[in-house]
Design an enzyme around this catalytic site. Structure first.
Site, PDB file in Angstrom:
ATOM      1  N   HIS A 391     -10.266   8.094   3.521  1.00 46.69           N
ATOM      2  CA  HIS A 391      -8.837   7.592   3.426  1.00 46.69           C
ATOM      3  C   HIS A 391      -8.524   6.489   2.269  1.00 46.69           C
ATOM      4  O   HIS A 391      -7.821   6.552   1.304  1.00 46.69           O
ATOM      5  CB  HIS A 391      -8.298   7.213   4.906  1.00 46.69           C
ATOM      6  CG  HIS A 391      -6.625   6.683   4.680  1.00 46.69           C
ATOM      7  ND1 HIS A 391      -5.810   7.701   5.263  1.00 46.69           N
ATOM      8  CD2 HIS A 391      -5.941   5.479   4.324  1.00 46.69           C
ATOM      9  CE1 HIS A 391      -4.654   6.978   5.055  1.00 46.69           C
ATOM     10  NE2 HIS A 391      -4.711   5.703   4.592  1.00 46.69           N
ATOM     11  N   GLU A 392      -9.299   5.533   2.617  1.00 42.37           N
ATOM     12  CA  GLU A 392      -9.057   4.388   1.536  1.00 42.37           C
ATOM     13  C   GLU A 392      -9.775   4.553   0.372  1.00 42.37           C
ATOM     14  O   GLU A 392      -9.300   4.149  -0.645  1.00 42.37           O
ATOM     15  CB  GLU A 392      -9.777   3.048   2.265  1.00 42.37           C
ATOM     16  CG  GLU A 392      -8.984   2.581   3.541  1.00 42.37           C
ATOM     17  CD  GLU A 392      -7.825   2.231   3.459  1.00 42.37           C
ATOM     18  OE1 GLU A 392      -7.343   2.233   2.402  1.00 42.37           O
ATOM     19  OE2 GLU A 392      -6.988   2.451   4.463  1.00 42.37           O
ATOM     20  N   HIS A 395      -7.011   6.131  -1.679  1.00 40.40           N
ATOM     21  CA  HIS A 395      -6.178   5.295  -2.330  1.00 40.40           C
ATOM     22  C   HIS A 395      -6.802   4.658  -3.538  1.00 40.40           C
ATOM     23  O   HIS A 395      -6.218   4.424  -4.686  1.00 40.40           O
ATOM     24  CB  HIS A 395      -5.922   4.101  -1.491  1.00 40.40           C
ATOM     25  CG  HIS A 395      -5.039   4.371  -0.356  1.00 40.40           C
ATOM     26  ND1 HIS A 395      -3.578   4.894  -0.516  1.00 40.40           N
ATOM     27  CD2 HIS A 395      -4.965   4.180   0.961  1.00 40.40           C
ATOM     28  CE1 HIS A 395      -3.049   4.997   0.738  1.00 40.40           C
ATOM     29  NE2 HIS A 395      -3.826   4.794   1.518  1.00 40.40           N
ATOM     30  N   HIS A 398      -7.026   6.865  -6.493  1.00 37.24           N
ATOM     31  CA  HIS A 398      -5.525   7.005  -7.008  1.00 37.24           C
ATOM     32  C   HIS A 398      -5.260   5.679  -8.068  1.00 37.24           C
ATOM     33  O   HIS A 398      -4.720   5.926  -9.216  1.00 37.24           O
ATOM     34  CB  HIS A 398      -4.536   6.974  -5.773  1.00 37.24           C
ATOM     35  CG  HIS A 398      -3.147   7.450  -6.377  1.00 37.24           C
ATOM     36  ND1 HIS A 398      -2.220   7.605  -5.265  1.00 37.24           N
ATOM     37  CD2 HIS A 398      -2.661   7.602  -7.457  1.00 37.24           C
ATOM     38  CE1 HIS A 398      -0.995   7.941  -6.119  1.00 37.24           C
ATOM     39  NE2 HIS A 398      -1.154   8.198  -7.055  1.00 37.24           N
TER      40      HIS A 398
END
Length: 600
Positions: A391-392, A395, A398
């Site tokens: 998940h991180e 980020h 991105h």
């Protein structure tokens, strides 16, 4: 041991497991030198006051200078934030972070003239500026976005006043974070054998995932018992945050705090209301899932402290960080060589702070910076921690790609699209794990984990969003917000969202006090919308080949170069319709049915 029962002190951490903050500044002295060199910025900004609309050259000079300043300030702030979050009880970094935050308020105050002046430039004149200074085209999107808020920009004096009040406005959040992370202590809890376990914000979820039901119940009651003992002070903090949001929305002439939060991001309010309505219409699926969980766990009563425990015995797996790393690397190979190479370098170059220590900020996050992203983790060697890593890093990728492909003015993406990248990575990891098992029982475990993502990300975050909406609406109607009101609203929402198959224990009424995101105005709904978009995009990536990946990478590289709805359309999903949310909820129902068949 990083995942042992004794929580390490910061100086006991292995440096190889800690993020490379020195990539920003070699040491505190280097930070101090840069901080001092920035002290002239307010005076240098003042040179532009009253001149932004005079000619194209001055406007371009200001925008170029402002962009450079923001890059410098970001590095200053990120360094202090990371150091502070390593150990929130460290007085040195508390003070450094406070100094930096105060300086940013000074900058905002000195720069308060900009928005009113930009808004005041007549449209025809601005178009002529673009002709006279072609380099201004770089800032067209930025200026267009700034001028969207035209109706909500106040007079110069009023803007100065609001900017100067920025530090006061941050008060509720700062007080809450200091209290919750540094001051709040929890007693050790006892398991069924009489053994003690330390209870912290970081260890709580791991305890709630234990197979020992006595330990789970004791941890649940102990944690919320401590919150209950501070209920009035905590209610005062949240009440102050909500009142601040209402005040600022009215000061800027918005119809509501919700509109004030969504409008600047170019998100229609209907997205928020449609999400809540769609989830309400599909609560039957949540009730069905809770019934299945109760049956699979062999419980006469399913309590709130049972919801994070493994529904199936095989789910109790130990996943060391190195194994989680290998899973993520394998799962993201589908994203192509460029993406995968950067993911590999994130491990080698220490983008991450991996393990918990005393005083460390709880939870996990990714923070972009000019050098590379930084990722805070509190890895617990569980399947959930493996998905948190994915998940991180979503980020982080991105942030990295937007920083690589966009100028600084467009590198920072808005929150609405942020959770898409992170959740898409989780979906890719889930698909990888499902595709690499032939064991029906293991498949059931993974599907159950996937269902938990729906429960915690789509349903639970929507419940949080509804709590925020209800409390803000009460404040806007002039109602008092007390601890009892917060508890009553939150308890009733849990009853609604979980249904009759769950015993909604009275302690859960205090959970609102444990959610730091309530101090980020109308933030949490984006987890649910982002999850829905990510489900659609992950399927496109897995079935659409290189073209789908190319479109997705363009989205990740887009920063804020256009509005979020248009960015997601580039990737291949239309969030202006309720379709992605409805598709996600339909998938949830199908997964429940498959799990029922597997368990039968």
């Amino acid at each position: 041991m990083a995942n042992g029962k004794n929580i390490m002190k910061r100086n006991e951490q292995n440096p190889a497991d800690c993020w490379s903050v020195e990539d920003l500044f070699a040491n505190d002295d280097a930070w101090e030198t840069e901080f001092q060199s920035c002290q002239q910025i307010p005076e240098q900004l003042a040179v532009f006051r009253g001149r932004l609309g005079t000619d194209a050259a001055t406007l371009l000079e200001y925008l170029n200078y402002s962009e450079q300043v923001n890059v410098r300030l970001e590095s200053l702030y990120v360094y202090t934030m990371l150091r502070y979050h390593e150990d929130t009880a460290n007085a040195v970094y508390q003070a450094m972070h406070g100094r930096c935050s105060s300086f940013l308020v000074r900058i905002n105050s000195a720069n308060a003239f900009a928005e009113p002046e930009l808004v005041a430039i007549p449209e025809e004149e601005l178009e002529q500026f673009y002709v006279k200074e072609p380099d201004l085209e770089k800032y067209r999107r930025h200026l267009t976005w700034a001028r969207l808020k035209r109706e909500h920009i106040l007079s110069q004096a009023e803007e100065n006043l609001l900017a100067a009040a920025g530090e006061v406005a941050d008060g509720p959040s700062n007080i809450y974070n200091a209290f919750a992370d540094a001051d709040m202590k929890f007693p050790a809890v006892i398991d069924s054998t009489g053994a003690e376990h330390p209870l912290t914000h970081g260890s709580y979820i791991a305890l709630m995932e234990s197979t020992d039901r006595t330990l789970r119940e004791n941890a649940f009651k102990s944690l919320y018992g401590v919150y209950e003992s501070f209920r009035n002070g905590l209610a005062g903090m949240l009440n102050a945050e909500i009142r601040k949001n209402v005040f600022l929305s009215r000061a800027r002439k918005y119809d509501s705090a919700l509109q004030a939060a969504l409008s600047p991001l170019e998100i229609p309010e209907s997205v928020y209301h449609n999400l809540i309505e769609a989830v309400h219409q599909n609560l039957d699926k949540m009730y069905r899932y809770m019934g299945l969980r109760k049956k699979a766990m062999g419980l006469e009563e399913l309590h709130m402290y049972d919801l994070y425990a493994a529904m199936l015995p095989e789910a109790d797996r130990v996943i060391p960080f190195e194994q989680a790393k290998e899973y993520v690397l394998a799962a993201t190979e589908v994203m192509g060589a460029e993406y995968h190479k950067v993911i590999e370098s994130s491990f080698k170059d220490r983008w991450m702070d991996i393990y918990e220590n005393e005083g460390k900020r709880s939870g996990a996050y990714s923070c972009g910076s000019s050098v590379h992203p930084f990722v805070l983790l509190n890895h617990k060697e569980t399947l959930d921690s493996a998905f948190t890593l994915a998940h991180e890093l979503g980020h982080a990728m991105h942030s990295y790609l937007s920083n690589q492909k966009q100028p600084p003015v467009y590198a920072d993406y808005v929150i609405f699209v942020a959770e898409v990248a992170s959740t898409c990575n989780e979906a890719l990891l889930m698909r990888y794990l499902l595709d690499h098992t032939t064991d029906k029982r293991e498949r059931a475990v993974l599907i159950n984990y996937f269902l938990e993502q729906f429960r915690t990300t789509l349903y639970r975050q929507t419940m949080f969003a509804e709590f925020e909406l209800k409390t803000h609406e009460l404040a806007e109607a002039g109602e008092a917000l007390t601890a009892q009101q917060f508890c009553d609203i939150y308890y009733d929402l849990n009853k609604l969202y979980y249904g009759d198959n769950v015993i909604v224990d009275p302690e859960i009424a205090m959970e609102w006090a444990r959610i730091p995101h309530f101090y980020r105005q109308f933030y949490v709904y984006q987890y649910a919308t982002g999850f829905s978009a990510a489900m659609a995009l992950s399927q496109r990536i897995l079935s659409g080949g290189s073209e789908a990946v190319e479109h997705y990478l363009k989205f990740l590289s887009g920063g804020c170069s256009t509005d979020p709805i248009s960015l997601l359309k580039i990737a291949g999903v239309d969030m202006s319709t309720p379709a992605p949310v409805n598709e996600a909820l339909a998938l949830f129902g199908n997964l429940i049915e498959e799990l029922e068949e597997l368990l039968a």
